[in-house]
Design a protein around this motif. Structure first.
Motif, short mmCIF file in Angstrom:
data_model
loop_
_atom_site.label_atom_id
_atom_site.label_comp_id
_atom_site.label_asym_id
_atom_site.label_seq_id
_atom_site.Cartn_x
_atom_site.Cartn_y
_atom_site.Cartn_z
N ASP A 366 55.55 49.94 -35.97
CA ASP A 366 56.15 49.78 -34.65
C ASP A 366 57.21 48.67 -34.62
O ASP A 366 57.25 47.85 -33.70
CB ASP A 366 55.08 49.52 -33.58
N THR A 367 58.06 48.65 -35.63
CA THR A 367 59.24 47.81 -35.62
C THR A 367 60.34 48.56 -34.88
O THR A 367 60.65 49.70 -35.24
CB THR A 367 59.71 47.49 -37.05
N VAL A 368 60.92 47.94 -33.86
CA VAL A 368 61.90 48.60 -33.03
C VAL A 368 63.22 47.81 -33.04
O VAL A 368 63.23 46.59 -32.84
CB VAL A 368 61.42 48.77 -31.57
N LEU A 369 64.30 48.54 -33.28
CA LEU A 369 65.65 47.98 -33.19
C LEU A 369 66.21 48.27 -31.81
O LEU A 369 66.14 49.42 -31.34
CB LEU A 369 66.54 48.60 -34.24
N TYR A 370 66.76 47.26 -31.16
CA TYR A 370 67.40 47.41 -29.85
C TYR A 370 68.89 47.15 -30.01
O TYR A 370 69.30 46.15 -30.61
CB TYR A 370 66.81 46.41 -28.85
N VAL A 371 69.69 48.07 -29.47
CA VAL A 371 71.15 47.94 -29.56
C VAL A 371 71.74 48.10 -28.18
O VAL A 371 71.45 49.07 -27.46
CB VAL A 371 71.76 49.00 -30.51
#
Length: 374
Positions: A366-371
């Motif tokens: 559950d590693t999430v990248l936010y852009v």
């Protein structure tokens, strides 16, 4: 100055850990599906397997012909005569307490999940797990991603994940925020109501965390290919109708092209596309290119958690992304290289984004990248 890889190769080399396993044999911590897979792999490689340790062990219990012990049954003599092989491998369960118990119990050695592909069998590499040399080999790409990140918290997550994948040590794992996945408190989306495309919408966790963040899903375009999951999602939406605006549910996946894929269904939030030659219980499910099925006047956010199809999904919605420049919240742990390849892919598609990384699950999940672009 020694790197974490130097330390791991000096103190945790595969050859050293394999020698201890051959000499002492293994006790596998965790008797669930992954624990059984680990025990079978150990035996297949010729390592003696003494049994399992499990918190739910019953007196006299055996699994796959091996005894299952509760922790209280592991005395110092038994511990000293075994290597403890960790098989806790999910996003829900922290292992810090178990690791502390293992270290205080006098085991001959403890082998952690990130070490298993190198030490036991590459087939034990699920999702992000792979050879510990991979992050070292990809150091240049990882450095490029680090340069994109806008805050110290993101850089700490990236550095921690890389160190954890190399060392396997729980203390290297980044801090976990389980409560606010997709809407971190320190990364506000800046809107009270949003239109969102949700790829991998089951079990409705986007609505749950949006509600916690006081964000209303005004338009929710939810894609879910697993039939059972889709039925549950529909029932969930009906039960929460007062908490959102319009929900449009699509019984399909999202990808680079419209077509069909072979899918291992019935695994709840772990259902995923598979090779039909390696699985028997499979379904054929439709996948759509989102640009083919949606024309939107407004799009504030795209969430993608689709079991390794994230890169293709980005290609399939490139038109909408370029038109609206929504916040992207994308899982970057389903494949070992997602952590660096997906940020660099997005930067190549739409330059100038603001990148942040947050850890929302234990054990590397559950590693999430936010852009964002504004």
């Amino acid at each position: 100055m020694k790197t974490r890889f130097d330390w791991a190769m000096e103190h945790r080399s595969a050859e050293r850990l394999q020698a201890v396993l051959r000499d002492k044999g293994a006790l596998v911590y965790g008797a669930g599906g992954y624990g059984r897979q680990v025990a079978a792999s150990l035996a297949a490689q010729g390592y003696p397997v003494q049994g399992f340790i499990d918190g739910a062990a019953r007196p006299g219990q055996e699994i796959d012909g091996l005894p299952v012990f509760e922790r209280a049954a592991v005395d110092p003599q038994r511990a000293g005569d075994a290597v403890l092989v960790m098989a806790i491998n999910n996003f829900r369960t922290p292992i810090d307490e178990v690791a502390a118990w293992a270290r205080s119990s006098g085991f001959a050695e403890t082998v952690f999940v990130p070490e298993l592909p190198d030490v036991v069998d590459p087939a034990l590499g699920n999702y992000w797990q792979a050879s510990r040399t991979l992050p070292v080999d990809q150091a240049e790409a990882i450095a490029r991603v680090r340069a994109l990140l806008v805050d110290d918290a993101s850089r700490a997550v990236l550095d921690g994940l890389v160190a954890y994948r190399i060392s396997g040590q729980p203390e290297d794992h980044p801090v976990v925020d389980r409560d606010r996945q997709y809407f971190p408190a320190d990364l506000p989306i800046g809107k009270d109501a949003i239109a969102v495309i949700d790829g991998g919408a089951f079990p409705g966790d986007l609505l749950e965390t949006a509600t916690k963040a006081a964000v209303r899903l005004e338009k929710w375009y939810a894609f879910e290919p697993d039939r059972a999951n889709f039925r549950h999602l529909g029932a969930f939406v009906k039960s929460r109708a007062g908490d959102l605006g319009e929900a449009v549910l699509f019984p399909c996946g999202v990808g680079a092209e419209t077509g069909v894929i072979t899918f291992a269904a019935g695994n709840a939030d772990a259902s995923r596309a598979v090779d039909p030659a390696a699985h028997t219980d499979v379904e054929i499910v439709p996948v759509v290119r989102v640009d083919d099925v949606l024309t939107l006047e407004r799009l504030d956010m795209v969430k993608l958690d689709i079991e390794g199809f994230e890169a293709g999904a980005l290609d399939g919605m490139a038109g909408l992304l370029c038109q609206h420049r929504p916040r992207i919240a994308i899982a970057v742990y389903h494949k070992p290289s997602d952590l660096w390849e997906l940020p660099l892919k997005i930067d190549g598609m739409i330059p100038g984004g603001r990148y942040a990384l947050r850890q929302h699950g234990y054990n590397g999940y559950d590693t999430v990248l936010y852009v964002d672009w504004n």
